[in-house]
Design a protein around this motif. Structure first.
Motif, PDB file in Angstrom:
ATOM      1  N   GLN A 226       0.738  -1.242  -0.008  1.00  0.00           N
ATOM      2  CA  GLN A 226       0.158   0.022  -0.023  1.00  0.00           C
ATOM      3  C   GLN A 226       0.793   1.272   0.096  1.00  0.00           C
ATOM      4  N   THR A 227       1.652   1.388  -0.842  1.00  0.00           N
ATOM      5  CA  THR A 227       2.664   2.394  -1.132  1.00  0.00           C
ATOM      6  C   THR A 227       2.512   3.082  -2.321  1.00  0.00           C
ATOM      7  N   ASP A 228       3.203   4.337  -2.382  1.00  0.00           N
ATOM      8  CA  ASP A 228       3.049   5.287  -4.030  1.00  0.00           C
ATOM      9  C   ASP A 228       4.036   4.591  -4.752  1.00  0.00           C
ATOM     10  N   GLU A 229       3.663   3.893  -6.049  1.00  0.00           N
ATOM     11  CA  GLU A 229       4.722   3.341  -6.806  1.00  0.00           C
ATOM     12  C   GLU A 229       5.690   4.206  -7.333  1.00  0.00           C
ATOM     13  N   ARG A 230       5.597   5.281  -7.494  1.00  0.00           N
ATOM     14  CA  ARG A 230       6.658   6.452  -7.844  1.00  0.00           C
ATOM     15  C   ARG A 230       7.722   6.712  -6.864  1.00  0.00           C
ATOM     16  N   TYR A 231       7.330   6.682  -5.571  1.00  0.00           N
ATOM     17  CA  TYR A 231       8.095   6.721  -4.589  1.00  0.00           C
ATOM     18  C   TYR A 231       8.918   5.509  -4.328  1.00  0.00           C
ATOM     19  N   LEU A 232       8.129   4.557  -4.404  1.00  0.00           N
ATOM     20  CA  LEU A 232       8.974   3.126  -4.325  1.00  0.00           C
ATOM     21  C   LEU A 232       9.960   2.803  -5.383  1.00  0.00           C
ATOM     22  N   ARG A 233       9.557   3.363  -6.742  1.00  0.00           N
ATOM     23  CA  ARG A 233      10.460   3.005  -7.816  1.00  0.00           C
ATOM     24  C   ARG A 233      11.841   3.683  -7.282  1.00  0.00           C
ATOM     25  N   GLU A 234      11.646   4.907  -6.998  1.00  0.00           N
ATOM     26  CA  GLU A 234      12.819   5.575  -6.775  1.00  0.00           C
ATOM     27  C   GLU A 234      13.828   4.788  -5.458  1.00  0.00           C
ATOM     28  N   TRP A 235      12.957   4.570  -4.572  1.00  0.00           N
ATOM     29  CA  TRP A 235      13.506   3.787  -3.166  1.00  0.00           C
ATOM     30  C   TRP A 235      14.372   2.583  -3.648  1.00  0.00           C
ATOM     31  N   LEU A 236      13.504   1.739  -4.602  1.00  0.00           N
ATOM     32  CA  LEU A 236      14.178   0.450  -5.130  1.00  0.00           C
ATOM     33  C   LEU A 236      15.676   0.577  -5.950  1.00  0.00           C
ATOM     34  N   ALA A 237      15.491   1.755  -6.564  1.00  0.00           N
ATOM     35  CA  ALA A 237      16.662   2.099  -7.479  1.00  0.00           C
ATOM     36  C   ALA A 237      17.966   2.473  -6.659  1.00  0.00           C
ATOM     37  N   SER A 238      17.483   3.090  -5.418  1.00  0.00           N
ATOM     38  CA  SER A 238      18.543   3.497  -4.548  1.00  0.00           C
ATOM     39  C   SER A 238      19.265   2.106  -3.868  1.00  0.00           C
ATOM     40  N   GLN A 239      18.232   1.203  -3.523  1.00  0.00           N
ATOM     41  CA  GLN A 239      18.704  -0.064  -2.787  1.00  0.00           C
ATOM     42  C   GLN A 239      19.414  -0.875  -3.748  1.00  0.00           C
ATOM     43  N   ALA A 240      19.007  -0.942  -4.873  1.00  0.00           N
ATOM     44  CA  ALA A 240      19.646  -1.923  -5.899  1.00  0.00           C
ATOM     45  C   ALA A 240      21.049  -1.307  -6.293  1.00  0.00           C
ATOM     46  N   ALA A 241      21.115  -0.011  -6.333  1.00  0.00           N
ATOM     47  CA  ALA A 241      22.414   0.625  -6.475  1.00  0.00           C
ATOM     48  C   ALA A 241      23.561   0.393  -5.266  1.00  0.00           C
ATOM     49  N   GLY A 242      22.888   0.162  -4.234  1.00  0.00           N
ATOM     50  CA  GLY A 242      23.612  -0.044  -2.983  1.00  0.00           C
ATOM     51  C   GLY A 242      24.012  -1.467  -2.726  1.00  0.00           C
ATOM     52  N   GLY A 243      23.328  -2.165  -3.564  1.00  0.00           N
ATOM     53  CA  GLY A 243      23.620  -3.944  -3.174  1.00  0.00           C
ATOM     54  C   GLY A 243      22.827  -4.247  -2.108  1.00  0.00           C
ATOM     55  N   TYR A 244      21.802  -3.489  -1.615  1.00  0.00           N
ATOM     56  CA  TYR A 244      20.765  -3.997  -0.337  1.00  0.00           C
ATOM     57  C   TYR A 244      19.690  -4.801  -0.973  1.00  0.00           C
ATOM     58  N   ILE A 245      19.483  -4.699  -2.377  1.00  0.00           N
ATOM     59  CA  ILE A 245      18.458  -5.652  -2.908  1.00  0.00           C
ATOM     60  C   ILE A 245      18.770  -5.959  -4.479  1.00  0.00           C
ATOM     61  N   THR A 246      18.421  -6.793  -5.200  1.00  0.00           N
ATOM     62  CA  THR A 246      18.808  -7.207  -6.343  1.00  0.00           C
ATOM     63  C   THR A 246      17.914  -7.159  -7.286  1.00  0.00           C
ATOM     64  N   PHE A 247      18.528  -6.423  -8.657  1.00  0.00           N
ATOM     65  CA  PHE A 247      17.587  -6.227  -9.740  1.00  0.00           C
ATOM     66  C   PHE A 247      17.877  -7.190 -10.798  1.00  0.00           C
ATOM     67  N   ASP A 248      16.571  -7.608 -11.475  1.00  0.00           N
ATOM     68  CA  ASP A 248      16.827  -8.505 -12.592  1.00  0.00           C
ATOM     69  C   ASP A 248      16.154  -7.552 -13.767  1.00  0.00           C
ATOM     70  N   ALA A 249      17.391  -7.128 -14.409  1.00  0.00           N
ATOM     71  CA  ALA A 249      16.948  -6.080 -15.627  1.00  0.00           C
ATOM     72  C   ALA A 249      15.994  -6.722 -16.729  1.00  0.00           C
ATOM     73  N   ALA A 250      16.099  -8.044 -17.044  1.00  0.00           N
ATOM     74  CA  ALA A 250      15.416  -8.793 -18.004  1.00  0.00           C
ATOM     75  C   ALA A 250      13.913  -9.035 -17.735  1.00  0.00           C
ATOM     76  N   ALA A 251      13.796  -9.248 -16.381  1.00  0.00           N
ATOM     77  CA  ALA A 251      12.388  -9.347 -15.890  1.00  0.00           C
ATOM     78  C   ALA A 251      11.777  -7.923 -15.457  1.00  0.00           C
ATOM     79  N   ASN A 252      12.670  -7.006 -15.138  1.00  0.00           N
ATOM     80  CA  ASN A 252      12.303  -5.836 -14.373  1.00  0.00           C
ATOM     81  C   ASN A 252      11.622  -6.070 -13.004  1.00  0.00           C
TER      82      ASN A 252
END
Ligand SMILES: C[S@@+](CC[C@H](N)C(=O)[O-])C[C@H]1O[C@@H](n2cnc3c(N)ncnc32)[C@H](O)[C@@H]1O
Length: 357
Positions: free
Chosen positions: A61-87
């Motif tokens: 139940q969060t705002d997708e735009r805020y979340l997308r920015e947060w996810l990017a910061s996390q992936a850049a920092g190695g705290y979460i994993t990003f699969d570019a092919a599957a997005n």
């Protein structure tokens, strides 16, 4: 007229230092990102499986735009994993173990909550560098109390009952048979409650001068169904009531006290003749040069914002600091009249000392 000479810079050293600065700046703002991730349950939701930002937004139940920015910061920092092919974003096993499992021995978000809460004191502590004034533990942002408990509890859960208490002379047997125990400077009672659960025949008394922490500790004891064998009371370390304690413990707080020698004398008077005092302190070597490492950096920084000002705010104001080291702790303990003192065990983050009358 001669023009000022440009400094002769070693470009490799300069670039390495700037690289460190970028990592440190990222880590500094990342503190807020981790606190947001924990508060909104984002890591826990992601631990269930790979998700797009829209799926995670719907699940939390969060705002997708805020979340997308947060996810990017996390992936850049190695705290979460990003699969570019599957997005899609996900947590690998290690990320989930440290960011989503509150009962993991390496649960990390509490440390960031503590850091963020401590940093709120920066303007006041900067003034204190000039005035020398102290700042009591109770005067800090609430994040300091919550973060401290959340950060320390996993380490206590992993070590206290299984290795620290067994490293002490005769203490485990006494606790199993039924002993009187004081946990002084207990904060929100994480250590007291862990011990009370492990040793149901013993009675535990938790003391701290901070009333809000004691209220929270009482509530936890009620919730955990152990209020019959745990008593929490507001009290200073030099004044806590009761006599003949078989075991007294202080966790990460002796160095916060203004008068640790006075507190140590009171502990000695309150103990049974064959009692034991366990002193858990942050890991530190005696010499500054031997503490100049990542763990020392963490502790010296917290010590500047929390521990040294807390001690300075109290009588005597000895200011041991969070990196006191064994020699200074030994001086405090022996000045209070204890005749036996030894390092019982240690982890990369803590040293456990044993003192006996
Ligand atoms: C770093 S916290 C540790 C709390 C707890 N022992 C733990 O490990 O989670 C330091 C604690 O020492 C307490 N404290 C500081 N000076 C004290 C004093 N003179 N008497 C009693 N408690 C004190 C603070 O209120 C705070 O709860």
């Amino acid at each position: 007229m001669s023009s000022p000479q440009a400094p002769k810079l070693d470009m490799d050293k300069l670039n390495a230092f700037i690289g460190q600065f970028v990592s440190d700046l990222g880590a500094a703002v990342h503190t807020g990102m981790v606190v947001i991730g924990e508060r909104l349950g984002l890591y826990k939701a992601l631990a269930k499986g790979p998700m797009t930002s829209a799926e995670l937004a719907a699940a939390t139940q969060t705002d997708e735009r805020y979340l997308r920015e947060w996810l990017a910061s996390q992936a850049a920092g190695g705290y979460i994993t990003f699969d570019a092919a599957a997005n899609k974003f996900s947590l690998n096993e290690e990320q989930a173990f440290t960011l989503a499992q509150e009962d993991s021995p390496a649960y990390l978000p509490g440390a960031f909550e503590l850091a963020l809460g401590s940093l709120a004191a920066v303007p006041r502590i900067a003034d204190s560098f000039r005035s020398g004034a102290g700042m009591g533990w109770h005067e800090h942002d609430d994040g300091v109390f919550h973060g401290c408990e959340k950060f320390f509890r996993p380490g206590y859960a992993a070590n206290l009952v299984s290795s620290w208490i067994p490293a002490l002379h005769d203490v485990q047997q006494k606790l199993e048979a039924g002993a009187r125990v004081a946990d002084v400077g207990c904060g929100k009672g994480a250590s007291t409650i862990l011990m009370a659960k492990a040793f149901p025949k013993s009675h535990f008394f938790g003391f701290d001068y901070h009333d809000k922490s004691i209220e929270a500790a009482r509530e936890t004891a009620q919730r955990e169904g152990i209020a019959d064998r745990v008593t929490f009371e507001v009290s200073k370390a030099k004044e806590f009531p009761g006599k003949d304690y078989d075991f007294v413990a202080v966790f990460d707080c002796l160095h916060d006290m203004g008068d640790p020698v006075g507190a140590a004398k009171h502990v000695r008077q309150s103990m049974a003749k064959d009692g034991t005092w366990m002193i858990v302190e942050p890991f530190a070597n005696d010499q500054l040069k031997d503490n100049l490492n990542p763990v020392g950096r963490v502790y010296y920084s917290f010590s500047t914002l929390l521990c040294t000002p807390c001690s300075r705010s109290q009588e005597v104001g000895l200011c041991l600091g969070a990196q006191a080291g064994e020699s200074r702790v030994r001086e405090v303990v022996t000045a209070a009249g204890f005749s036996r003192f030894r390092r019982a065990t240690e982890t990369p983050f803590n040293i456990v000392y044993e003192a006996r009358p």
